[in-house]
Design a protein around this motif. Structure first.
Motif, PDB file in Angstrom:
ATOM      1  N   SER A  96     -15.137 -45.194 -50.528  1.00 44.69           N
ATOM      2  CA  SER A  96     -15.836 -44.621 -49.369  1.00 44.69           C
ATOM      3  C   SER A  96     -14.887 -43.860 -48.453  1.00 44.69           C
ATOM      4  O   SER A  96     -14.973 -43.965 -47.228  1.00 44.69           O
ATOM      5  N   TYR A  97     -13.990 -43.082 -49.018  1.00 44.78           N
ATOM      6  CA  TYR A  97     -13.113 -42.219 -48.221  1.00 44.78           C
ATOM      7  C   TYR A  97     -12.682 -41.045 -49.096  1.00 44.78           C
ATOM      8  O   TYR A  97     -12.788 -41.096 -50.326  1.00 44.78           O
ATOM      9  N   SER A  98     -12.214 -40.002 -48.469  1.00 46.91           N
ATOM     10  CA  SER A  98     -11.727 -38.819 -49.184  1.00 46.91           C
ATOM     11  C   SER A  98     -10.206 -38.848 -49.235  1.00 46.91           C
ATOM     12  O   SER A  98      -9.551 -39.284 -48.284  1.00 46.91           O
ATOM     13  N   ALA A  99      -9.668 -38.380 -50.348  1.00 46.41           N
ATOM     14  CA  ALA A  99      -8.208 -38.271 -50.448  1.00 46.41           C
ATOM     15  C   ALA A  99      -7.697 -37.195 -49.510  1.00 46.41           C
ATOM     16  O   ALA A  99      -6.573 -37.275 -48.997  1.00 46.41           O
ATOM     17  N   ALA A 100      -8.543 -36.183 -49.262  1.00 52.34           N
ATOM     18  CA  ALA A 100      -8.186 -35.114 -48.328  1.00 52.34           C
ATOM     19  C   ALA A 100      -9.452 -34.443 -47.823  1.00 52.34           C
ATOM     20  O   ALA A 100     -10.454 -34.353 -48.552  1.00 52.34           O
ATOM     21  N   VAL A 101      -9.392 -33.984 -46.592  1.00 54.30           N
ATOM     22  CA  VAL A 101     -10.477 -33.193 -45.994  1.00 54.30           C
ATOM     23  C   VAL A 101      -9.843 -31.960 -45.382  1.00 54.30           C
ATOM     24  O   VAL A 101      -8.950 -32.066 -44.537  1.00 54.30           O
ATOM     25  N   VAL A 102     -10.309 -30.803 -45.825  1.00 60.35           N
ATOM     26  CA  VAL A 102      -9.772 -29.532 -45.321  1.00 60.35           C
ATOM     27  C   VAL A 102     -10.754 -28.964 -44.306  1.00 60.35           C
ATOM     28  O   VAL A 102     -11.923 -28.716 -44.628  1.00 60.35           O
ATOM     29  N   ALA A 103     -10.290 -28.752 -43.095  1.00 57.33           N
ATOM     30  CA  ALA A 103     -11.102 -28.169 -42.032  1.00 57.33           C
ATOM     31  C   ALA A 103     -10.346 -26.979 -41.464  1.00 57.33           C
ATOM     32  O   ALA A 103      -9.363 -27.148 -40.733  1.00 57.33           O
ATOM     33  N   GLY A 104     -10.766 -25.783 -41.843  1.00 57.44           N
ATOM     34  CA  GLY A 104     -10.049 -24.595 -41.411  1.00 57.44           C
ATOM     35  C   GLY A 104      -8.689 -24.513 -42.079  1.00 57.44           C
ATOM     36  O   GLY A 104      -8.567 -24.637 -43.297  1.00 57.44           O
ATOM     37  N   ASP A 105      -7.647 -24.365 -41.276  1.00 61.52           N
ATOM     38  CA  ASP A 105      -6.283 -24.265 -41.795  1.00 61.52           C
ATOM     39  C   ASP A 105      -5.583 -25.619 -41.880  1.00 61.52           C
ATOM     40  O   ASP A 105      -4.410 -25.690 -42.248  1.00 61.52           O
ATOM     41  N   THR A 106      -6.286 -26.684 -41.543  1.00 65.92           N
ATOM     42  CA  THR A 106      -5.676 -28.012 -41.501  1.00 65.92           C
ATOM     43  C   THR A 106      -6.266 -28.914 -42.573  1.00 65.92           C
ATOM     44  O   THR A 106      -7.482 -28.938 -42.774  1.00 65.92           O
ATOM     45  N   ALA A 107      -5.396 -29.667 -43.248  1.00 66.52           N
ATOM     46  CA  ALA A 107      -5.815 -30.636 -44.258  1.00 66.52           C
ATOM     47  C   ALA A 107      -5.411 -32.024 -43.791  1.00 66.52           C
ATOM     48  O   ALA A 107      -4.252 -32.260 -43.447  1.00 66.52           O
ATOM     49  N   TYR A 108      -6.372 -32.936 -43.785  1.00 73.69           N
ATOM     50  CA  TYR A 108      -6.128 -34.318 -43.380  1.00 73.69           C
ATOM     51  C   TYR A 108      -6.096 -35.181 -44.637  1.00 73.69           C
ATOM     52  O   TYR A 108      -7.089 -35.265 -45.372  1.00 73.69           O
ATOM     53  N   LEU A 109      -4.970 -35.833 -44.878  1.00 69.87           N
ATOM     54  CA  LEU A 109      -4.778 -36.632 -46.083  1.00 69.87           C
ATOM     55  C   LEU A 109      -5.053 -38.094 -45.794  1.00 69.87           C
ATOM     56  O   LEU A 109      -4.504 -38.666 -44.842  1.00 69.87           O
ATOM     57  N   GLY A 110      -5.902 -38.689 -46.620  1.00 65.43           N
ATOM     58  CA  GLY A 110      -6.170 -40.112 -46.494  1.00 65.43           C
ATOM     59  C   GLY A 110      -5.029 -40.909 -47.107  1.00 65.43           C
ATOM     60  O   GLY A 110      -3.989 -40.368 -47.491  1.00 65.43           O
ATOM     61  N   LEU A 111      -5.229 -42.213 -47.197  1.00 67.11           N
ATOM     62  CA  LEU A 111      -4.167 -43.079 -47.709  1.00 67.11           C
ATOM     63  C   LEU A 111      -3.836 -42.741 -49.166  1.00 67.11           C
ATOM     64  O   LEU A 111      -4.701 -42.440 -49.976  1.00 67.11           O
ATOM     65  N   HIS A 112      -2.541 -42.751 -49.459  1.00 66.61           N
ATOM     66  CA  HIS A 112      -2.036 -42.578 -50.824  1.00 66.61           C
ATOM     67  C   HIS A 112      -1.042 -43.708 -51.101  1.00 66.61           C
ATOM     68  O   HIS A 112      -0.184 -44.003 -50.263  1.00 66.61           O
ATOM     69  N   ARG A 113      -1.178 -44.314 -52.255  1.00 69.00           N
ATOM     70  CA  ARG A 113      -0.254 -45.358 -52.661  1.00 69.00           C
ATOM     71  C   ARG A 113       0.226 -45.082 -54.079  1.00 69.00           C
ATOM     72  O   ARG A 113      -0.436 -44.374 -54.849  1.00 69.00           O
TER      73      ARG A 113
END
Length: 201
Positions: A96-113
Motif C-alpha cells: 500500500s505504498y509507491s516506490a516513487a511518486v513524480v510530481a512535476g520536477d520532483t520525485a519522492y522516493l518511498g522506503l527502499h531496503r
C-alpha cells in the motif's frame, strides 16, 4: 413661515404639492425635483426626479462585473492545468505504498531496503534498488537532493558513513538525515527514502 410658504394638504386623496420658494410664486409652475408626494395615512415619501441611468461598463474586478459561473471557472482551470502540468506518475509496489511518486520536477522516493547477510551487503543492495527506481522515471542517484537513512543499530553509523560516498561523486552528496528505528522485518538493518529533482539543465 407665513401662509404662503406652507404646502397645501387635501385629505382623502393623493395630492401633489409644490413647496413655494418665496411669496407670490405661482403653484402652477413645474414642481421642482424636491417636491413631495403625499400618501394618506402614511409618512411623506420624497419623489425623486427621473434621470437617465448610465450604462455601467464593467471590467474584471469592478463592482459591476459579473463573474462566470463557478462550475465554468473550475472547468476552465482544469483545462489550463491539464495543458500545462504533467500528470502525477507513480512507481507502484505490491503493497500500500509507491516506490516513487513524480510530481512535476520532483520525485519522492518511498522506503527502499536491500538484502544480504551483512550491513555492507544490505547498504549496497539498497542503492541498487534506488538506482533501479530512479532509472524507471528517467533519473539517477546523482539527482537525489535529500535522503533519510534509517538504521536499526546506531553502531552501524560509522560504516554507513564510510560506504555512503561510494555511490556519489566526490562533493556531490545529497542532504542527509540519519536516524534509528525498529523494523518489522527482523533481518532488515537499514532503509533509505529520499527526494530527487529533475534538473532542466
Amino acid at each position: 413661515m407665513d401662509q404662503g410658504h406652507r404646502p397645501t394638504l387635501t385629505r382623502g386623496r393623493t395630492t401633489r404639492v409644490a413647496l413655494l420658494r418665496g411669496a407670490g410664486q405661482s403653484a402652477s409652475r413645474a414642481r421642482p425635483a424636491w417636491a413631495l408626494r403625499l400618501i394618506p395615512g402614511r409618512r411623506r415619501v420624497p419623489t425623486l426626479p427621473t434621470e437617465p441611468v448610465a450604462t455601467l461598463r464593467s471590467t474584471p474586478g469592478s463592482a459591476g462585473h459579473r463573474s462566470a459561473p463557478r462550475s465554468q471557472l473550475h472547468a476552465h482551470q482544469r483545462l489550463r492545468r491539464s495543458a500545462t502540468v504533467p500528470p502525477i506518475q507513480r512507481i507502484t509496489t505490491p503493497f500500500s505504498y509507491s516506490a516513487a511518486v513524480v510530481a512535476g520536477d520532483t520525485a519522492y522516493l518511498g522506503l527502499h531496503r536491500g538484502f544480504g547477510m551483512s550491513f555492507t551487503e544490505q547498504l549496497h543492495d539498497t542503492f541498487v534498488g534506488l538506482a533501479s527506481t530512479l532509472d524507471a522515471i528517467g533519473l539517477t542517484t546523482a539527482d537525489l537532493v535529500k535522503v533519510t537513512v534509517w538504521l536499526k543499530d546506531i553502531a552501524d553509523l560509522p560504516e554507513m558513513e564510510h560506504l555512503f560516498g561510494d555511490h556519489f561523486d566526490d562533493g556531490e552528496y545529497p542532504a542527509r538525515m540519519t536516524a534509528t528505528t525498529e523494523f518489522v522485518d527482523a533481518d532488515c538493518l537499514l532503509m533509505i527514502e529520499g527526494i530527487a529533482y529533475r534538473s532542466t539543465e
